[in-house]
Write a protein that holds these residues in place. Structure first.
Motif, PDB file in Angstrom:
ATOM      1  N   LYS A  27       0.835  -1.210   0.000  1.00 30.18           N
ATOM      2  CA  LYS A  27       0.000   0.000   0.000  1.00 30.18           C
ATOM      3  C   LYS A  27       0.865   1.253   0.000  1.00 30.18           C
ATOM      4  O   LYS A  27       0.553   2.239  -0.688  1.00 30.18           O
ATOM      5  CB  LYS A  27      -0.912  -0.008   1.223  1.00 30.18           C
ATOM      6  CG  LYS A  27      -1.948   1.115   1.230  1.00 30.18           C
ATOM      7  CD  LYS A  27      -2.986   0.923   0.142  1.00 30.18           C
ATOM      8  CE  LYS A  27      -4.075   1.976   0.218  1.00 30.18           C
ATOM      9  NZ  LYS A  27      -5.099   1.802  -0.839  1.00 30.18           N
ATOM     10  N   ARG A  28       1.967   1.217   0.715  1.00 28.45           N
ATOM     11  CA  ARG A  28       2.859   2.374   0.754  1.00 28.45           C
ATOM     12  C   ARG A  28       3.645   2.533  -0.543  1.00 28.45           C
ATOM     13  O   ARG A  28       3.932   3.648  -0.969  1.00 28.45           O
ATOM     14  CB  ARG A  28       3.788   2.263   1.968  1.00 28.45           C
ATOM     15  CG  ARG A  28       3.103   2.744   3.236  1.00 28.45           C
ATOM     16  CD  ARG A  28       3.649   2.165   4.513  1.00 28.45           C
ATOM     17  NE  ARG A  28       3.000   2.795   5.660  1.00 28.45           N
ATOM     18  CZ  ARG A  28       1.743   2.542   6.046  1.00 28.45           C
ATOM     19  NH1 ARG A  28       1.011   1.685   5.367  1.00 28.45           N
ATOM     20  NH2 ARG A  28       1.211   3.156   7.093  1.00 28.45           N
ATOM     21  N   ILE A  29       3.988   1.438  -1.176  1.00 32.65           N
ATOM     22  CA  ILE A  29       4.644   1.528  -2.485  1.00 32.65           C
ATOM     23  C   ILE A  29       3.704   2.170  -3.497  1.00 32.65           C
ATOM     24  O   ILE A  29       4.099   3.039  -4.285  1.00 32.65           O
ATOM     25  CB  ILE A  29       5.078   0.129  -2.962  1.00 32.65           C
ATOM     26  CG1 ILE A  29       6.192  -0.427  -2.072  1.00 32.65           C
ATOM     27  CG2 ILE A  29       5.548   0.179  -4.421  1.00 32.65           C
ATOM     28  CD1 ILE A  29       6.520  -1.880  -2.345  1.00 32.65           C
ATOM     29  N   LEU A  30       2.439   1.780  -3.459  1.00 33.17           N
ATOM     30  CA  LEU A  30       1.472   2.272  -4.434  1.00 33.17           C
ATOM     31  C   LEU A  30       1.111   3.734  -4.211  1.00 33.17           C
ATOM     32  O   LEU A  30       0.487   4.352  -5.079  1.00 33.17           O
ATOM     33  CB  LEU A  30       0.209   1.399  -4.412  1.00 33.17           C
ATOM     34  CG  LEU A  30       0.427  -0.051  -4.881  1.00 33.17           C
ATOM     35  CD1 LEU A  30      -0.846  -0.862  -4.705  1.00 33.17           C
ATOM     36  CD2 LEU A  30       0.883  -0.074  -6.328  1.00 33.17           C
ATOM     37  N   ALA A  31       1.471   4.265  -3.061  1.00 28.63           N
ATOM     38  CA  ALA A  31       1.292   5.700  -2.851  1.00 28.63           C
ATOM     39  C   ALA A  31       2.310   6.505  -3.652  1.00 28.63           C
ATOM     40  O   ALA A  31       2.125   7.707  -3.880  1.00 28.63           O
ATOM     41  CB  ALA A  31       1.418   6.028  -1.366  1.00 28.63           C
ATOM     42  N   ASP A 219      12.630   5.944 -10.513  1.00 34.75           N
ATOM     43  CA  ASP A 219      13.271   6.788  -9.508  1.00 34.75           C
ATOM     44  C   ASP A 219      12.506   6.725  -8.182  1.00 34.75           C
ATOM     45  O   ASP A 219      13.111   6.712  -7.103  1.00 34.75           O
ATOM     46  CB  ASP A 219      13.336   8.239  -9.995  1.00 34.75           C
ATOM     47  CG  ASP A 219      14.248   8.389 -11.206  1.00 34.75           C
ATOM     48  OD1 ASP A 219      15.126   7.530 -11.399  1.00 34.75           O
ATOM     49  OD2 ASP A 219      14.063   9.371 -11.966  1.00 34.75           O
ATOM     50  N   ALA A 220      11.171   6.670  -8.273  1.00 35.92           N
ATOM     51  CA  ALA A 220      10.361   6.621  -7.054  1.00 35.92           C
ATOM     52  C   ALA A 220      10.571   5.310  -6.303  1.00 35.92           C
ATOM     53  O   ALA A 220      10.636   5.285  -5.068  1.00 35.92           O
ATOM     54  CB  ALA A 220       8.887   6.801  -7.403  1.00 35.92           C
ATOM     55  N   VAL A 221      10.674   4.200  -7.050  1.00 34.87           N
ATOM     56  CA  VAL A 221      10.903   2.902  -6.397  1.00 34.87           C
ATOM     57  C   VAL A 221      12.265   2.868  -5.711  1.00 34.87           C
ATOM     58  O   VAL A 221      12.416   2.277  -4.626  1.00 34.87           O
ATOM     59  CB  VAL A 221      10.795   1.764  -7.430  1.00 34.87           C
ATOM     60  CG1 VAL A 221      11.283   0.442  -6.833  1.00 34.87           C
ATOM     61  CG2 VAL A 221       9.358   1.615  -7.903  1.00 34.87           C
ATOM     62  N   ALA A 224      14.343   6.106  -0.957  1.00 40.41           N
ATOM     63  CA  ALA A 224      13.957   5.649   0.381  1.00 40.41           C
ATOM     64  C   ALA A 224      12.722   6.425   0.844  1.00 40.41           C
ATOM     65  O   ALA A 224      12.557   7.597   0.508  1.00 40.41           O
ATOM     66  CB  ALA A 224      15.124   5.879   1.345  1.00 40.41           C
ATOM     67  N   PRO A 225      11.801   5.795   1.620  1.00 40.77           N
ATOM     68  CA  PRO A 225      11.866   4.414   2.100  1.00 40.77           C
ATOM     69  C   PRO A 225      11.223   3.402   1.147  1.00 40.77           C
ATOM     70  O   PRO A 225      11.182   2.218   1.460  1.00 40.77           O
ATOM     71  CB  PRO A 225      11.073   4.491   3.403  1.00 40.77           C
ATOM     72  CG  PRO A 225      10.007   5.502   3.098  1.00 40.77           C
ATOM     73  CD  PRO A 225      10.650   6.527   2.193  1.00 40.77           C
ATOM     74  N   THR A 226      10.717   3.868  -0.016  1.00 45.49           N
ATOM     75  CA  THR A 226      10.011   2.967  -0.922  1.00 45.49           C
ATOM     76  C   THR A 226      10.895   1.809  -1.360  1.00 45.49           C
ATOM     77  O   THR A 226      10.427   0.676  -1.520  1.00 45.49           O
ATOM     78  CB  THR A 226       9.510   3.739  -2.156  1.00 45.49           C
ATOM     79  OG1 THR A 226       8.735   4.865  -1.719  1.00 45.49           O
ATOM     80  CG2 THR A 226       8.649   2.867  -3.036  1.00 45.49           C
ATOM     81  N   VAL A 227      12.177   2.056  -1.565  1.00 45.83           N
ATOM     82  CA  VAL A 227      13.080   1.005  -2.017  1.00 45.83           C
ATOM     83  C   VAL A 227      13.137  -0.145  -1.023  1.00 45.83           C
ATOM     84  O   VAL A 227      13.223  -1.316  -1.415  1.00 45.83           O
ATOM     85  CB  VAL A 227      14.492   1.572  -2.289  1.00 45.83           C
ATOM     86  CG1 VAL A 227      15.132   2.098  -1.010  1.00 45.83           C
ATOM     87  CG2 VAL A 227      15.371   0.522  -2.960  1.00 45.83           C
ATOM     88  N   TRP A 228      13.040   0.157   0.285  1.00 43.36           N
ATOM     89  CA  TRP A 228      13.100  -0.911   1.288  1.00 43.36           C
ATOM     90  C   TRP A 228      11.805  -1.722   1.266  1.00 43.36           C
ATOM     91  O   TRP A 228      11.830  -2.946   1.459  1.00 43.36           O
ATOM     92  CB  TRP A 228      13.358  -0.325   2.664  1.00 43.36           C
ATOM     93  CG  TRP A 228      14.598   0.519   2.684  1.00 43.36           C
ATOM     94  CD1 TRP A 228      14.693   1.846   2.979  1.00 43.36           C
ATOM     95  CD2 TRP A 228      15.940   0.084   2.368  1.00 43.36           C
ATOM     96  NE1 TRP A 228      15.988   2.278   2.870  1.00 43.36           N
ATOM     97  CE2 TRP A 228      16.779   1.222   2.503  1.00 43.36           C
ATOM     98  CE3 TRP A 228      16.502  -1.128   1.987  1.00 43.36           C
ATOM     99  CZ2 TRP A 228      18.148   1.160   2.265  1.00 43.36           C
ATOM    100  CZ3 TRP A 228      17.861  -1.197   1.745  1.00 43.36           C
ATOM    101  CH2 TRP A 228      18.672  -0.067   1.888  1.00 43.36           C
TER     102      TRP A 228
END
Length: 305
Positions: A27-31, A219-221, A224-228
């Motif tokens: 859910k946080r990645i999709l934000a 770039d968004a993926v 941080a913190p999305t990459v984690w």
């Protein structure tokens, strides 16, 4: 060589903990990243890990006939492509708690598909199991309000009927995949099957999600913190859970494995609340109890057979 019950239970609870957290992190990645791009990133990354593992770990056996390869492509469509697309699109429109409860009914959808395919038979307990699980999902969807309340249900922020229906579609697609693999599994090594399905799935998802991918999404993926969260989704919620599930299924009954899926909604709700989200409403808990009751009845029926 049999494994100790403690190790089997530890593996199963670990899988449920990893999957439960994945709802929240996805859910946080999709934000930050659109669903089309994230599905493609996740499956391609998982393929890059799973294929080398399969090449190293699979036993050296003759390759299966062309007929098996074609059926593996169909299984990949349901188990990788539809499964991941519908899950991610649904997750973008609902909450981690709702998604986890709807997916907890996957063993029930699998039973229904197996009955339609002639692999299982229905009995009274299994009919009651299906009814209980279906009532749980329908109550979560707010079917009672739509039928008797004069309007659409009011969900907590972030949840929608469409999101839950897409998630249900993901579960049904995966159930079809499981029934297919139950039959194909007798004729093909699981490591080879996994490698073929991930490669085929990456190609098929690429034709769907590829045109929507932008450099900004990558770039968004990687930020941080999305990459984690992304690393977790690929390595822990995809690769490690597959390995643990494959090992556990060699030492435990499939119905025992199915019961542990009830842990996932509780993990998702607890972690989501710990990260600042509101606690789920009463529909979540009622639906979870009904789905759990359905799984318990289904497990009893399987053991009695």
């Amino acid at each position: 060589m049999s494994a100790s019950p403690l190790r089997v239970h530890a593996a199963l609870i670990t899988v449920s903990l990893l999957f439960g957290a994945n709802y929240v992190f996805t859910k946080r990645i999709l934000a930050e990243v659109p669903p089309q791009s994230w599905v493609l990133f996740r499956i391609v990354a998982a393929t890059m890990v799973m294929v080398p593992l399969a090449l190293v770990l699979r036993p050296r056996r003759p390759l299966p006939p062309l007929r098996i390869w074609l059926w593996l492509l169909v299984a990949a469509f349901f188990g990788v492509v539809l499964n991941q697309i519908l899950f991610t699109e649904g997750m973008a429109r609902t909450t981690p708690e709702h998604s986890a409860v709807v997916n907890a009914a996957i063993p029930t959808w699998t039973l229904l598909v197996a009955v339609c395919a002639g692999q299982e038979r229905l009995g009274l307990q299994r009919i009651l199991a299906i009814v209980a699980a279906l009532l749980g999902v329908l109550y979560l969807l707010g079917a009672d309000q739509m039928l008797f309340g004069g309007g659409a249900p009011v969900f907590v922020s972030g949840a929608s009927v469409l999101g839950d229906l897409l998630t249900m579609g993901n579960g049904i697609a995966f159930a079809i995949h499981l029934v297919m693999m139950r039959r194909l599994g007798r004729e093909v090594d699981p490591w080879l099957a996994t490698a073929v399905m991930f490669v085929a799935g990456s190609a098929m998802i690429g034709t769907w999600g590829g045109p929507h991918v932008e450099a900004a999404h990558g770039d968004a993926v990687l930020a941080a913190p999305t990459v984690w969260f992304a690393v977790y989704a690929v390595l822990f919620a995809t690769v490690l859970t597959y390995l643990l599930n494959t090992w556990a299924l060699r030492h435990a009954h499939s119905s025992q494995v199915a019961l542990y899926i009830n842990v996932q909604p509780l993990v998702a709700a607890t972690l989501n609340a710990a990260l600042g989200a509101p606690l789920p409403g009463h529909r979540f808990y009622v639906a979870l109890v009904l789905v759990a009751l359905g799984l318990w009845l289904q497990t009893r029926a399987s053991r009695s057979r």
